[in-house]
Enzyme design. Structure first.
Site, PDB file in Angstrom:
ATOM      1  CG  HIS A   1      -2.011   1.003   1.207  1.00 43.03           C
ATOM      2  ND1 HIS A   1      -2.047   2.087   2.050  1.00 43.03           N
ATOM      3  CD2 HIS A   1      -3.112   1.099   0.433  1.00 43.03           C
ATOM      4  CE1 HIS A   1      -3.121   2.815   1.810  1.00 43.03           C
ATOM      5  NE2 HIS A   1      -3.780   2.240   0.832  1.00 43.03           N
TER       6      HIS A   1
ATOM      7  CE  LYS B   1      -1.700   5.321  -1.267  1.00 44.96           C
ATOM      8  NZ  LYS B   1      -1.757   3.914  -1.497  1.00 44.96           N
TER       9      LYS B   1
ATOM     10  CG  HIS C   1      -7.325   8.562  -1.557  1.00 45.28           C
ATOM     11  ND1 HIS C   1      -6.001   8.336  -1.851  1.00 45.28           N
ATOM     12  CD2 HIS C   1      -7.848   7.338  -1.304  1.00 45.28           C
ATOM     13  CE1 HIS C   1      -5.741   7.038  -1.801  1.00 45.28           C
ATOM     14  NE2 HIS C   1      -6.836   6.415  -1.456  1.00 45.28           N
TER      15      HIS C   1
ATOM     16  CE  LYS D   1      -3.945   7.440   2.263  1.00 47.81           C
ATOM     17  NZ  LYS D   1      -4.492   7.324   0.890  1.00 47.81           N
TER      18      LYS D   1
END
Length: 597
Positions: A252, A254, A498, A500
């Site tokens: 997950h 990025k 989106h 975080k």
């Protein structure tokens, strides 16, 4: 339908992919041919959340278009994924890069010809490059972060676009440009020599429109479901790295490491490599941290804490040493000396001194024993907080914006809260293991924080358009800390978030202490941050992490005259309306419940 039916095997990221597919399909918005009318096939024969018997989770490969008959089974997808899901197909499908018919051998030959002709640039040639880069970066308002520590030694940082590091929102189609950035402005395809990219979702056709594959070497850190698929993917134009996976979990993280002629750009976004995460459909927003590291003029530097954790993360992910060396050594692509360590390249080739003020935060999807458990997950977060002198025994204010929520309980929220105070994970672990080791999720234990000091930002049913996901089986659990949940609305009206991001403040207690923020890929879940347990073999702590995640810890300027949200105004844009309606505490609303709304 049965509100407790879970076709995602407890995987909140799989649910998020499905929710994005449902909400972002818009026939009026132009997209690449790989993003139109491709169904995601889901397996509804799964087990409960946290079952390590299940296989690793990955974005599924779309099949041919079909009608949306049952929303539990199929939904239109908005991106074409590189990996092939075990549940999506029984055979090995060619990945998108090979499907485009790119001739790797021919491109490599052309690159070698260009390399042989390349000469060292003259001063006037360097100056000609600068206007192009300045034009790109001056479109959004540019406000680099102020220096908090010593300046770089013997470097040409003044010529870099982002020498101190900066946080920006992603550009969104149809919205005014302010403190934002486009993917093109990050990649700068005309100058990019090498790109190491990791993502949870991929739109390969879209990505290749942003990178000139004839000029730029690409390394993709991705997931593959089998050795056969790994071999098939390695035959494509981009080189691939496949991190080792737990029996259940997601790749997950990025991360973008971008090599330019004069500097190395480190990029940590919250979005995936798909067009809607970078604002091209005008419905989604993310955030991104980036910093440009100059070529070091003094080889006597030692690799700092940030560089050490970045290097550790890359090595643990399985990135081949030659690929890392080629990235980190200016002027050479691959074929680096095998006897020189990665750390040597990092500290002698690029100047990391401007990252002294930051910390690279990661979650490595493995079980960690010995001293390793203290380096990653929420244990690593607490260690980083302490190393920056940010540890405190006083109460802190937490505001955590998330893109999805899984089976959250107060064990996890307590561990996260303790980590923001500088705890390495042992405080919650010892409390849990010495109280009889009660069953996970059985009831809410005594909290290590006051509920008014911890806010989770997650959209209500009225706010969300469906890109964010949560299942009622988790929300309605007695162990779920509903009282912490606040409505999440973007300050840019109409955009779905989106992002975080975790904000840590000292608003009501000690104004002299430094506030800070975390930006990265990790949502609020045990998969993302890990769980510290007792190792049966040794009786010592062991950290189990399912996902691969990465982010950055960014301290604010310490100003006694400022408190609360004012401390973030110069360094980190605040993406949401604060404090948000506390609908979880008042039961005034329900959250956006995936598959049921």
């Amino acid at each position: 339908m049965d509100s407790h039916h879970d076709p995602f095997d407890g995987d909140e990221e799989a649910a998020l992919r499905y929710a994005i597919a449902l909400s972002l399909q818009d026939p009026n918005v132009p997209t690449s041919s790989s993003t139109v009318q491709n169904p995601i096939v889901l397996d509804d024969s799964g087990s409960e959340d946290g079952d390590l018997e299940d296989g690793p989770k990955c974005p599924p490969t779309p099949k041919k278009p079909t009608q949306l008959v049952n929303k539990n089974v199929r939904a239109p997808a908005t991106s074409h994924s590189l990996p092939v899901s075990q549940t999506a197909t029984s055979g090995i499908q060619p990945s998108g890069f090979s499907a485009l018919g790119l001739d790797r051998k021919k491109m490599e030959e052309e690159r070698l010809v260009r390399l042989n002709k390349r000469k060292a640039p003259h001063d006037d040639e360097v100056n000609e490059r600068h206007p192009q880069r300045i034009k790109i970066d001056s479109q959004p308002e540019h406000n680099p972060l102020a220096t908090m520590t010593g300046t770089s030694v013997h470097t040409e940082s003044s010529s870099l676009p982002y020498p101190k590091g900066v946080v920006k929102k992603t550009w969104a189609y149809g919205y005014p440009r302010k403190d934002d950035i486009k993917i093109e402005e990050i990649l700068q395809k005309d100058q990019l020599e090498l790109a190491v990219l990791s993502s949870f979702q991929w739109d390969d056709e879209w990505l290749l429109s942003k990178i000139d594959i004839k000029k730029t070497k690409m390394v993709c850190i991705a997931f593959a479901s089998s050795d056969n698929q790994k071999e098939e993917m390695r035959a494509n134009v981009p080189r691939f790295c496949f991190p080792p996976m737990m029996p259940a979990g997601s790749m997950h993280s990025k991360l973008q490491l971008l090599k330019f002629p004069k500097y190395l750009r480190l990029v940590i976004p919250t979005g995936n490599l798909v067009p809607y995460d970078w604002g091209e459909t005008g419905v989604m927003e993310n955030m991104v941290f980036l910093i440009d590291l100059p070529i070091a003029k003094d080889s006597a530097n030692r690799l700092n804490a940030f560089g050490q954790e970045l290097c550790y993360f890359l090595k643990e992910s399985g990135l081949e040493k030659g690929l890392i060396d080629s990235l980190l050594k200016p002027g050479r692509l691959y074929d680096a000396e095998p006897d020189v360590s990665i750390n040597m390249f990092l500290c002698t080739q690029y100047d990391f001194s401007e990252t002294n003020q930051y910390r690279f935060i990661h979650t490595i999807g493995q079980s960690h024993v010995g001293e390793a458990w203290q380096r990653t997950g929420y244990c690593g977060l607490g260690r980083a907080v302490k190393s920056l002198g940010l540890a405190t025994t006083s109460e802190v204010e937490l505001d955590f914006v998330v893109a999805s929520l899984g089976s959250v309980n107060t064990d996890l929220t307590s561990a996260i809260y303790n980590a923001t105070q500088g705890d390495n994970g042992l405080r919650e672990y010892q409390k849990r293991t010495t109280s009889g080791g009660k069953k996970k999720g059985a009831q809410k234990p005594e909290l290590s924080y006051h509920p008014d000091n911890f806010r989770i930002y997650f959209p209500s049913h009225e706010t969300s358009g469906g890109t964010i996901c949560l299942q009622s089986k988790w929300w309605d659990s007695p162990a779920f800390p509903r009282e912490l949940v606040h409505d999440c609305k973007s300050v840019r009206p109409g955009l779905l978030m989106h992002t975080k991001i975790l904000f840590v403040r000292h608003q009501y207690h000690d104004k002299s202490q430094t506030s800070w923020a975390y930006i990265g890929s990790a949502n609020l879940s045990e998969s993302a941050w890990g769980r510290l347990v007792k190792d049966r073999a040794s009786g010592q702590p062991k950290l189990n992490c399912r996902n691969w995640e990465c982010g950055v810890l960014i301290p604010m300027e310490s100003e006694a005259s400022k408190s609360g949200w004012e401390t973030f105004e110069k360094r980190v844009p605040i993406p949401m309306i604060v404090p948000g309606e506390a609908y979880g505490k008042t039961n005034s609303k329900r959250p956006w419940l995936f598959l049921e709304s």
